[in-house]
Design a protein around this motif. Structure first.
Motif, PDB file in Angstrom:
ATOM      1  N   PHE A  85       0.840  -1.201   0.000  1.00  0.00           N
ATOM      2  CA  PHE A  85       0.000   0.000   0.000  1.00  0.00           C
ATOM      3  C   PHE A  85       0.869   1.243   0.000  1.00  0.00           C
ATOM      4  CE2 PHE A  85       0.597  -0.760   4.542  1.00  0.00           C
ATOM      5  CZ  PHE A  85       0.840   0.506   5.043  1.00  0.00           C
ATOM      6  N   ARG A  86       0.295   2.305  -0.532  1.00  0.00           N
ATOM      7  CA  ARG A  86       0.929   3.622  -0.521  1.00  0.00           C
ATOM      8  C   ARG A  86      -0.169   4.627  -0.226  1.00  0.00           C
ATOM      9  NH1 ARG A  86       5.615   6.140  -2.460  1.00  0.00           N
ATOM     10  NH2 ARG A  86       5.305   8.291  -3.115  1.00  0.00           N
ATOM     11  N   ALA A  87       0.081   5.470   0.760  1.00  0.00           N
ATOM     12  CA  ALA A  87      -0.878   6.504   1.146  1.00  0.00           C
ATOM     13  C   ALA A  87      -0.213   7.860   1.011  1.00  0.00           C
ATOM     14  CB  ALA A  87      -1.329   6.283   2.586  1.00  0.00           C
ATOM     15  N   GLU A  88      -0.876   8.741   0.305  1.00  0.00           N
ATOM     16  CA  GLU A  88      -0.441  10.138   0.213  1.00  0.00           C
ATOM     17  C   GLU A  88      -1.546  10.955   0.853  1.00  0.00           C
ATOM     18  OE1 GLU A  88       0.637  11.167  -3.788  1.00  0.00           O
ATOM     19  OE2 GLU A  88       1.738   9.285  -4.048  1.00  0.00           O
ATOM     20  N   LEU A  89      -1.188  11.728   1.883  1.00  0.00           N
ATOM     21  CA  LEU A  89      -2.203  12.443   2.644  1.00  0.00           C
ATOM     22  C   LEU A  89      -1.633  13.683   3.308  1.00  0.00           C
ATOM     23  CD1 LEU A  89      -1.275  10.956   5.573  1.00  0.00           C
ATOM     24  CD2 LEU A  89      -2.746   9.221   4.614  1.00  0.00           C
ATOM     25  N   GLN A  90      -2.542  14.467   3.836  1.00  0.00           N
ATOM     26  CA  GLN A  90      -2.180  15.634   4.618  1.00  0.00           C
ATOM     27  C   GLN A  90      -2.413  15.296   6.091  1.00  0.00           C
ATOM     28  OE1 GLN A  90      -1.120  18.791   3.470  1.00  0.00           O
ATOM     29  NE2 GLN A  90      -0.904  17.780   1.504  1.00  0.00           N
ATOM     30  N   VAL A  91      -1.421  15.598   6.922  1.00  0.00           N
ATOM     31  CA  VAL A  91      -1.538  15.392   8.360  1.00  0.00           C
ATOM     32  C   VAL A  91      -1.031  16.649   9.044  1.00  0.00           C
ATOM     33  CG1 VAL A  91      -0.787  14.027  10.334  1.00  0.00           C
ATOM     34  CG2 VAL A  91      -1.205  12.901   8.149  1.00  0.00           C
ATOM     35  N   GLN A  96       2.278  13.891   3.888  1.00  0.00           N
ATOM     36  CA  GLN A  96       2.897  12.666   4.380  1.00  0.00           C
ATOM     37  C   GLN A  96       2.679  11.562   3.361  1.00  0.00           C
ATOM     38  OE1 GLN A  96       1.299  11.098   8.067  1.00  0.00           O
ATOM     39  NE2 GLN A  96       3.189  10.014   8.490  1.00  0.00           N
ATOM     40  N   VAL A  97       3.715  10.772   3.138  1.00  0.00           N
ATOM     41  CA  VAL A  97       3.626   9.589   2.297  1.00  0.00           C
ATOM     42  C   VAL A  97       3.964   8.386   3.169  1.00  0.00           C
ATOM     43  CG1 VAL A  97       4.534   8.387   0.276  1.00  0.00           C
ATOM     44  CG2 VAL A  97       4.272  10.880   0.226  1.00  0.00           C
ATOM     45  N   ILE A  98       3.103   7.382   3.118  1.00  0.00           N
ATOM     46  CA  ILE A  98       3.326   6.144   3.855  1.00  0.00           C
ATOM     47  C   ILE A  98       3.393   5.021   2.838  1.00  0.00           C
ATOM     48  CG2 ILE A  98       2.451   4.555   5.608  1.00  0.00           C
ATOM     49  CD1 ILE A  98       0.783   6.949   6.676  1.00  0.00           C
ATOM     50  N   ASP A  99       4.438   4.203   2.913  1.00  0.00           N
ATOM     51  CA  ASP A  99       4.599   3.079   2.007  1.00  0.00           C
ATOM     52  C   ASP A  99       4.761   1.826   2.854  1.00  0.00           C
ATOM     53  OD1 ASP A  99       5.287   2.546  -1.042  1.00  0.00           O
ATOM     54  OD2 ASP A  99       6.525   1.223   0.193  1.00  0.00           O
ATOM     55  N   GLY A 100       3.984   0.798   2.563  1.00  0.00           N
ATOM     56  CA  GLY A 100       4.073  -0.370   3.418  1.00  0.00           C
ATOM     57  C   GLY A 100       3.491  -1.633   2.831  1.00  0.00           C
ATOM     58  N   MET A 101       3.481  -2.641   3.671  1.00  0.00           N
ATOM     59  CA  MET A 101       3.011  -3.976   3.317  1.00  0.00           C
ATOM     60  C   MET A 101       2.016  -4.461   4.363  1.00  0.00           C
ATOM     61  SD  MET A 101       4.791  -4.971   0.659  1.00  0.00           S
ATOM     62  CE  MET A 101       4.536  -6.725   0.724  1.00  0.00           C
ATOM     63  N   LEU A 102       1.079  -5.269   3.894  1.00  0.00           N
ATOM     64  CA  LEU A 102       0.135  -5.952   4.770  1.00  0.00           C
ATOM     65  C   LEU A 102       0.287  -7.451   4.564  1.00  0.00           C
ATOM     66  CD1 LEU A 102      -3.159  -4.001   3.917  1.00  0.00           C
ATOM     67  CD2 LEU A 102      -1.553  -3.507   5.782  1.00  0.00           C
TER      68      LEU A 102
END
Length: 125
Positions: A85-91, A96-102
């Protein structure tokens, strides 16, 4: 091992992505069994139960805006599905960009019984 996810898995991954992008706490909770475990990082103890998952999602998504989430099924092991997964968001006003695995275990009814995450974040995007 299949090169494509089953329909149940594909639907679960898309529902997870949509719930996150829409900050839909109830929608996220509906993806999990009543006794599911959810481990945010390998170094934290897992949460247990749908209510704990919903509390976590409520807390985390409340500070996120302008969410754009992508999820890609990578494959399956004997008991788990693997998703990038990759999340691009405002915090808090910053990007913020979050890159990860599930690693996800999904039962025959299309609900997650266990989820483990590994992710990294770039607060500057």
């Amino acid at each position: 091992m299949s090169d494509t996810p089953t329909t149940v898995v594909a639907e679960w991954v898309e529902a997870y992505r949509t719930a996150w992008e829409d900050a839909d706490v109830a929608g996220a909770g509906a993806l999990f069994t009543d006794d599911a475990t959810y481990q945010v990082t390998p170094f934290t103890p897992p949460m247990t139960g749908r209510a704990a998952v919903e509390d976590y999602w409520r807390r985390v998504t409340s500070s996120q805006q302008e969410r754009r989430i992508t999820c890609t099924w990578l494959g399956a092991g004997p008991d788990e599905q693997f998703v990038h997964f990759r999340a691009e968001l405002q915090v808090d006003g910053g990007r913020q960009v979050i890159d990860g695995m599930l690693a996800v275990r999904i039962d025959d009814h299309g609900r997650c019984t266990a989820l483990r995450e590994w992710w990294h974040s770039d607060a500057d995007g």
